[in-house]
Enzyme design. Sequence first.
Site, PDB file in Angstrom:
ATOM      1  N   TRP A 133     -10.631  -8.421   2.536  1.00  0.00           N
ATOM      2  CA  TRP A 133     -11.362  -8.649   1.285  1.00  0.00           C
ATOM      3  C   TRP A 133     -11.455 -10.131   0.948  1.00  0.00           C
ATOM      4  CZ3 TRP A 133      -8.106  -4.407   1.778  1.00  0.00           C
ATOM      5  CH2 TRP A 133      -8.624  -3.152   1.441  1.00  0.00           C
ATOM      6  N   ARG A 147       0.824  -1.202   0.000  1.00  0.00           N
ATOM      7  CA  ARG A 147       0.000   0.000   0.000  1.00  0.00           C
ATOM      8  C   ARG A 147       0.866   1.263   0.000  1.00  0.00           C
ATOM      9  NH1 ARG A 147      -2.748   2.273   4.838  1.00  0.00           N
ATOM     10  NH2 ARG A 147      -4.132   3.929   4.104  1.00  0.00           N
ATOM     11  N   HIS A 174       0.565   4.025  -2.884  1.00  0.00           N
ATOM     12  CA  HIS A 174       0.142   5.382  -2.567  1.00  0.00           C
ATOM     13  C   HIS A 174       1.213   6.428  -2.878  1.00  0.00           C
ATOM     14  CE1 HIS A 174      -3.671   4.882   0.052  1.00  0.00           C
ATOM     15  NE2 HIS A 174      -3.576   3.893  -0.831  1.00  0.00           N
TER      16      HIS A 174
END
Length: 382
Positions: free
Chosen positions: A292, A149, A153
């Site tokens: 998820w 991540r 990002h």
Amino acid sequence: MASAARAATRFASHGPITSTLRSTTTRRACNNAFSRHTLQAPPPARRGYASGPPQTRKAPSVLGYSVAFGSILVVAGAAVWYVTTNEWEDGKVKEVKKGSSAAAAGESKTGGVFAPKKEDYQQVYNTIAKRLDEKEDYDDGSYGPVILRLAWHCSGTYDKETGTGGSNGATMRFAPEGDHGANAGLKAARDFLEPVKEQFPWITYSDLWTLAGVCAIQEMQGPIIPWRPGRQDRDVSMCTPDGRLPDGSKEHGHLRDIFGRMGFDDREIVALSGAHALGRCHTDRSGFEGPWSFSPTIMSNDYFRLLMEEKWNWHSSTKTLMMLPTDMALIKDGEFRKHVERYAKDDRVFFTEFKDVMVKLLELGVPFQSKAEDRISFTPLE
């Protein structure tokens, strides 16, 4: 735990491709990990000067001669070590041998700027991979998802119209950008990589963060992601404005606006979204809570299978998984949905297209001096 999961997955990859949803062993292991979570809604040196009269000279003592002779021996020994440790050519150092203090600290090999080679970057990769294997005190037992991540990002701020943002700069080090809502929780990833930066001070934060993202993908059983160095760190003045990263509470139009600004099409948007097979949401960061997929530390196409097979209202019918509104938008929109279906049917297709789009993402806005064929394919840690 991480080593066992990696070994088991590599063994399984040689057999038929089956969903981790149908793996009783994986489901049981993940359920144990998930028991910790509940699903909820949203002085500068001074030169000395003599100030008194000159002192009377004294004859050198035997001790003085001994100290002087000892110093000569130390210098001579160091010279012999330097000559025998390194490779020479035409009276100059040709190469600092692997493992020498100069290579580790990033000192010059030939008296100029240190020029790291592929094996130097592989050492950085190995160090990150070992830390991922040893540090199991984050979320579902791995820092891998949050490291990925961070890489995503720091790269996803690119604006193709202005040429600003992207991974070249690592400006998330500074409060204006590090404090953006979309970057909440990423301090954990930056802190995780700080000891690696200290061990290899010659690598820029920009290169380190993206290399770490590649390492995270590969060590979580994802595809090999070719990578190349060349990013430079920038100062606080280059921080990007807030709002350039996706907001998980929005719909398909928002996705096209955000990713279109970077230069991605519908297929690439869906492929990048497949990274949501990894990790989980946190209420204090996104307003959503939960993973998820049932295997949040192993990369697979289960994210797409679950999107197609489950009925979603931000959480699954079993209340154990969740999907963001931006995730559900992928099956509501016809153009997005056709790619979800392709990836759900064949994880090889997903891995191939995910690899290509990750390479593109990590290189957005970087003024490389190297060529595409100079990219490095790192060897995963065994």
